[in-house]
Design a protein around this motif. Structure first.
Motif, mmCIF file in Angstrom:
data_model
loop_
_atom_site.group_PDB
_atom_site.id
_atom_site.type_symbol
_atom_site.label_atom_id
_atom_site.label_comp_id
_atom_site.label_asym_id
_atom_site.label_seq_id
_atom_site.Cartn_x
_atom_site.Cartn_y
_atom_site.Cartn_z
ATOM 1 N N ALA A 39 0.822 -1.208 0.000
ATOM 2 C CA ALA A 39 0.000 0.000 0.000
ATOM 3 C C ALA A 39 0.858 1.262 0.000
ATOM 4 O O ALA A 39 0.666 2.164 -0.821
ATOM 5 C CB ALA A 39 -0.939 -0.005 1.210
ATOM 6 N N LYS A 40 1.815 1.323 0.914
ATOM 7 C CA LYS A 40 2.652 2.520 1.019
ATOM 8 C C LYS A 40 3.491 2.735 -0.240
ATOM 9 O O LYS A 40 3.613 3.861 -0.739
ATOM 10 C CB LYS A 40 3.566 2.415 2.243
ATOM 11 C CG LYS A 40 2.837 2.520 3.580
ATOM 12 C CD LYS A 40 3.818 2.454 4.739
ATOM 13 C CE LYS A 40 3.128 2.673 6.073
ATOM 14 N NZ LYS A 40 4.092 2.621 7.207
ATOM 15 N N ASN A 41 4.090 1.662 -0.743
ATOM 16 C CA ASN A 41 4.956 1.788 -1.920
ATOM 17 C C ASN A 41 4.175 2.202 -3.163
ATOM 18 O O ASN A 41 4.630 3.047 -3.942
ATOM 19 C CB ASN A 41 5.682 0.468 -2.191
ATOM 20 C CG ASN A 41 6.750 0.156 -1.158
ATOM 21 O OD1 ASN A 41 6.949 0.907 -0.213
ATOM 22 N ND2 ASN A 41 7.425 -0.971 -1.328
ATOM 23 N N LEU A 42 3.003 1.583 -3.353
ATOM 24 C CA LEU A 42 2.225 1.927 -4.541
ATOM 25 C C LEU A 42 1.751 3.373 -4.480
ATOM 26 O O LEU A 42 1.697 4.056 -5.506
ATOM 27 C CB LEU A 42 1.042 0.966 -4.712
ATOM 28 C CG LEU A 42 0.202 1.163 -5.982
ATOM 29 C CD1 LEU A 42 1.075 1.165 -7.241
ATOM 30 C CD2 LEU A 42 -0.875 0.092 -6.089
ATOM 31 N N ALA A 43 1.423 3.849 -3.293
ATOM 32 C CA ALA A 43 1.039 5.265 -3.151
ATOM 33 C C ALA A 43 2.187 6.174 -3.585
ATOM 34 O O ALA A 43 1.963 7.203 -4.254
ATOM 35 C CB ALA A 43 0.632 5.567 -1.711
ATOM 36 N N ARG A 44 3.411 5.816 -3.228
ATOM 37 C CA ARG A 44 4.584 6.593 -3.652
ATOM 38 C C ARG A 44 4.701 6.604 -5.168
ATOM 39 O O ARG A 44 5.015 7.635 -5.783
ATOM 40 C CB ARG A 44 5.861 6.027 -3.043
ATOM 41 C CG ARG A 44 6.047 6.288 -1.565
ATOM 42 C CD ARG A 44 7.326 5.618 -1.056
ATOM 43 N NE ARG A 44 8.504 6.076 -1.769
ATOM 44 C CZ ARG A 44 9.572 5.339 -2.028
ATOM 45 N NH1 ARG A 44 9.616 4.071 -1.638
ATOM 46 N NH2 ARG A 44 10.604 5.837 -2.671
ATOM 47 N N VAL A 45 4.455 5.456 -5.780
ATOM 48 C CA VAL A 45 4.551 5.355 -7.243
ATOM 49 C C VAL A 45 3.469 6.208 -7.903
ATOM 50 O O VAL A 45 3.724 6.933 -8.874
ATOM 51 C CB VAL A 45 4.443 3.884 -7.695
ATOM 52 C CG1 VAL A 45 4.400 3.790 -9.214
ATOM 53 C CG2 VAL A 45 5.613 3.075 -7.156
ATOM 54 N N VAL A 46 2.239 6.132 -7.387
ATOM 55 C CA VAL A 46 1.138 6.930 -7.930
ATOM 56 C C VAL A 46 1.461 8.419 -7.843
ATOM 57 O O VAL A 46 1.242 9.186 -8.791
ATOM 58 C CB VAL A 46 -0.178 6.605 -7.181
ATOM 59 C CG1 VAL A 46 -1.283 7.602 -7.543
ATOM 60 C CG2 VAL A 46 -0.634 5.183 -7.498
ATOM 61 N N GLU A 47 2.011 8.847 -6.715
ATOM 62 C CA GLU A 47 2.372 10.247 -6.543
ATOM 63 C C GLU A 47 3.523 10.649 -7.466
ATOM 64 O O GLU A 47 3.535 11.760 -8.011
ATOM 65 C CB GLU A 47 2.726 10.509 -5.078
ATOM 66 C CG GLU A 47 1.496 10.458 -4.163
ATOM 67 C CD GLU A 47 1.847 10.403 -2.687
ATOM 68 O OE1 GLU A 47 3.039 10.519 -2.355
ATOM 69 O OE2 GLU A 47 0.913 10.240 -1.874
ATOM 70 N N TYR A 48 4.473 9.747 -7.662
ATOM 71 C CA TYR A 48 5.579 10.022 -8.572
ATOM 72 C C TYR A 48 5.053 10.238 -9.992
ATOM 73 O O TYR A 48 5.482 11.162 -10.699
ATOM 74 C CB TYR A 48 6.582 8.867 -8.544
ATOM 75 C CG TYR A 48 7.755 9.065 -9.474
ATOM 76 C CD1 TYR A 48 8.916 9.685 -9.021
ATOM 77 C CD2 TYR A 48 7.708 8.634 -10.805
ATOM 78 C CE1 TYR A 48 10.004 9.882 -9.872
ATOM 79 C CE2 TYR A 48 8.779 8.823 -11.656
ATOM 80 C CZ TYR A 48 9.924 9.451 -11.186
ATOM 81 O OH TYR A 48 10.985 9.651 -12.043
ATOM 82 N N ILE A 49 4.138 9.386 -10.417
ATOM 83 C CA ILE A 49 3.527 9.515 -11.745
ATOM 84 C C ILE A 49 2.873 10.885 -11.893
ATOM 85 O O ILE A 49 3.059 11.585 -12.894
ATOM 86 C CB ILE A 49 2.462 8.407 -11.948
ATOM 87 C CG1 ILE A 49 3.111 7.034 -12.056
ATOM 88 C CG2 ILE A 49 1.598 8.685 -13.173
ATOM 89 C CD1 ILE A 49 3.887 6.810 -13.313
ATOM 90 N N HIS A 50 2.101 11.270 -10.901
ATOM 91 C CA HIS A 50 1.374 12.538 -10.953
ATOM 92 C C HIS A 50 2.336 13.719 -11.091
ATOM 93 O O HIS A 50 2.062 14.670 -11.827
ATOM 94 C CB HIS A 50 0.522 12.683 -9.693
ATOM 95 C CG HIS A 50 -0.280 13.947 -9.647
ATOM 96 N ND1 HIS A 50 -1.418 14.130 -10.411
ATOM 97 C CD2 HIS A 50 -0.113 15.093 -8.941
ATOM 98 C CE1 HIS A 50 -1.910 15.341 -10.172
ATOM 99 N NE2 HIS A 50 -1.142 15.943 -9.289
ATOM 100 N N GLN A 51 3.458 13.658 -10.405
ATOM 101 C CA GLN A 51 4.399 14.768 -10.383
ATOM 102 C C GLN A 51 5.332 14.801 -11.588
ATOM 103 O O GLN A 51 5.821 15.868 -11.974
ATOM 104 C CB GLN A 51 5.233 14.721 -9.099
ATOM 105 C CG GLN A 51 4.421 14.956 -7.830
ATOM 106 C CD GLN A 51 5.201 14.635 -6.567
ATOM 107 O OE1 GLN A 51 6.399 14.360 -6.624
ATOM 108 N NE2 GLN A 51 4.523 14.652 -5.428
#
Length: 288
Positions: free
Chosen positions: A76-88
């Protein structure tokens, strides 16, 4: 169907860009509210037992009411980081093999550090159902071909291009683990770069999603995936437009009761995206 949904999405895209002018703060709030849903659905497709509410709590660092294993916590935590990286970062750089490896390292760190950030090596074979993924020695060449085909298809509708890309990526299955989640965030990387909104492939659509892979594996058929991506794009636009245009957002059930319309009829239309309904936090809603 693809022609109809493509025309519908194009009209929604134009309307969205007009409605989004000077609304950056609201769009940021909408994005932030979606992170947990993105994480929950993508992990649930891969058999995570976490609920949406539990995913929310993990990302907000709130204690859960039950014990969960360390893997699901990091997923959960890692995928959230990836999703945020994509957005930025989606608008800043072209997708590349190095970027894919970086996303994978972010996703798999603290879960399986021995495979994090690298493609499958010799003797690391993967089977998905009846499909045996690409031989390790061919992975890099196949991925280069995948990117080349995507870049050469700018004359085609985005829904077709993305469906072909996603199905090809999953067919190659370049990593030992995490291919589905990386593939779905790559979808949004490409969508954002092309001026579209991100999509959320829902856990409730998992069976049909797997049918799309089977159809592609059998005869290269992309139509099921085109339908899934097209409907997800339409729903994503409907949601944003409901907020951007200041509509009164309510559940489809409440809307049916208020308007004295058959709820089942509205549900069918929502699933076909022939009304401006959208899926949010486990239920169909509409901007009235």
């Amino acid at each position: 169907m693809t022609v109809q949904i493509t025309k519908r999405v194009q009209a929604l895209q134009e309307r969205y860009h007009k409605a989004a002018i000077d609304k950056a703060a609201l769009l940021k709030l909408i994005y932030e509210s979606e992170v947990a849903e993105q994480v929950y659905n993508s992990n649930a497709i891969e058999n995570s037992t976490l609920s949406l509410e539990e995913t929310d709590k993990i990302l907000q660092q709130i204690d859960l009411d039950r014990f969960i294993n360390e893997r699901e916590l990091f997923e959960a935590k890692n995928l959230a980081r990836v999703v945020e990286y994509i957005h930025q970062n989606a608008t800043k750089a072209e997708p590349s093999l190095d970027m894919m490896r970086l996303l994978h390292k972010m996703l798999i760190s603290n879960i399986r550090d021995d495979i994090a950030g690298r493609f499958r090596k010799a003797d690391e074979w993967v089977r998905i159902g009846s499909h045996v993924a690409a031989a390790p020695d061919n992975i890099v060449a196949f991925l280069h071909d995948m990117f080349a085909a995507y870049k050469a298809s700018t004359h085609k509708p985005m829904i077709k291009r993305l469906s072909q890309f996603h199905l090809t990526f999953e067919n190659i299955h370049p990593f030992v683990d995490g291919n589905g989640r990386i593939g779905r965030v790559l979808n949004n990387y490409l969508l954002i770069r092309e001026g579209y909104v991100p999509i959320n492939i829902q856990f409730i659509d998992r069976a049909r999603y797997y049918d799309a892979f089977e159809a592609f594996d059998k005869n290269g058929d992309t139509r099921i995936m085109e339908d899934i991506i097209g409907m997800a794009l339409s729903s994503s636009y409907h949601k944003r437009l409901a907020y951007l245009e200041g509509k009164n957002i309510m559940s489809l059930a409440d809307y049916a009761q208020r308007e004295k319309i058959s709820h089942s009829n509205l549900l069918n239309k929502a699933k076909r995206q022939t009304i401006e309904a959208f899926w949010e936090r486990g239920q169909w809603k509409i901007g009235a």
